[in-house]
Design an enzyme around this catalytic site. Structure first.
Site, PDB file in Angstrom:
ATOM      1  N   TYR A  58     -10.334  25.241 -48.382  1.00  9.30           N
ATOM      2  CA  TYR A  58      -8.775  24.383 -48.447  1.00  9.30           C
ATOM      3  C   TYR A  58      -8.239  24.500 -49.330  1.00  9.30           C
ATOM      4  O   TYR A  58      -6.700  24.496 -49.148  1.00  9.30           O
ATOM      5  CB  TYR A  58      -9.108  22.991 -47.287  1.00  9.30           C
ATOM      6  CG  TYR A  58      -7.331  23.006 -46.885  1.00  9.30           C
ATOM      7  CD1 TYR A  58      -7.146  22.689 -46.112  1.00  9.30           C
ATOM      8  CD2 TYR A  58      -6.741  22.003 -47.580  1.00  9.30           C
ATOM      9  CE1 TYR A  58      -5.697  22.364 -45.489  1.00  9.30           C
ATOM     10  CE2 TYR A  58      -5.205  21.534 -47.445  1.00  9.30           C
ATOM     11  CZ  TYR A  58      -4.749  21.737 -46.024  1.00  9.30           C
ATOM     12  OH  TYR A  58      -3.623  21.082 -45.461  1.00  9.30           O
ATOM     13  N   SER A 105      -0.425  21.983 -49.704  1.00 11.67           N
ATOM     14  CA  SER A 105      -1.035  20.444 -50.095  1.00 11.67           C
ATOM     15  C   SER A 105      -1.333  19.994 -51.143  1.00 11.67           C
ATOM     16  O   SER A 105      -0.610  20.999 -52.580  1.00 11.67           O
ATOM     17  CB  SER A 105      -2.069  20.763 -49.133  1.00 11.67           C
ATOM     18  OG  SER A 105      -3.251  19.646 -49.499  1.00 11.67           O
TER      19      SER A 105
END
Length: 259
Positions: free
Chosen positions: A164, A151
């Site tokens: 995350y 990500s």
């Protein structure tokens, strides 16, 4: 040699077996489909049986060889069980794609231990355990491809990165460590780094049209990503074409990271 023959030889995944976690939706599903169309036997691992059967039915209808395994990657026992079941279908995998992930991102001040533990278990520990299970075998056979989906939050903090972002940053470090260990034996390990992609994982942001438009404006292409944007990159990293590419983070983000 014709151009078609050359390209097929360079990118073909014939006689290869791939295991794709999170392969029943979003980026993982697109990658599973691309690997199958390139010739690989594909085992899709995810939680929901309905999505799994739908995905595998679609792959088989297109002429692919595919199967599914339902598994919970949120626990060590669940990861181990899914790995062993997947390896029984077509044999030990040559290609491992870690696309499964959870996206729980409360504000840092509200981030509890339960969310932290759940996020790290699926997004980081499961790829570690799967790599430990399959990486040494790939090295012994002299060929392997491990692809992690990470990500932007592995590199920069925005829209509440929280646990995350930590998990994805750790996953990129894991890729480099795995590459160091196994690349001398023919196993490449790389990451695909998405921008904002319109998938179920990003449903929380996708329902806000202003945020979606703002993220698109940050790219150089003027649009947000689609799951199918990852198909070519995945086939490249899974094939012999990428034999000298390892420990690398490939940004598939429309230029968001450099704009």
């Amino acid at each position: 040699m014709t151009s078609q023959t050359y390209l097929r030889d360079l990118f073909s995944l014939d006689d290869r077996t791939a295991l794709v976690t999170g392969g029943s939706s979003g980026i993982g599903r697109a990658i599973a489909g691309a690997l199958a169309r390139a010739g690989a036997r594909v085992v899709v691992v995810a939680r929901r049986k309905e999505q799994l059967t739908d995905t595998v039915d679609e792959l088989r209808a297109a002429g692919g060889r595919a199967a599914w395994v339902a598994g919970d990657l949120g626990s060590r026992d669940g990861v181990r069980a899914a790995a062993e079941e997947a390896a029984e279908v077509f044999g030990e995998p040559d290609i491992l794609v870690n696309s499964a992930g959870i996206n729980l991102r409360p504000p840092m001040s509200e981030l509890g231990e339960d969310v932290w533990d759940a996020t790290l278990a699926v997004n980081l520990e499961a790829p570690f355990l799967l790599g430990r299970r399959f990486g040494p075998g790939m090295a012994e056979r002299g060929f392997g491809r491990i692809i992690h989906v990470t990500s932007q939050q592995a590199h920069r903090a925005f829209v509440q990165s929280g646990a995350y972002g930590v998990s994805k940053g750790g996953l990129e470090s894991l890729a480099r460590s795995q590459a160091e260990a196994w690349s001398p034996y023919g196993v490449t390990v790389n990451t695909l780094v998405p921008g904002f992609v319109m998938t179920p994982l990003n449903e929380r942001l996708a329902v806000d049209p202003e945020k979606v438009a703002a993220l698109a404006a940050r790219t150089m292409t003027g649009r947000n990503g689609l799951a199918e944007d990852f198909e070519g990159a995945a086939v490249f990293l899974a094939s012999r074409a990428s034999a000298y590419v390892t420990g690398h983070s490939l940004f598939v983000d429309g230029g968001l990271s450099v704009h």
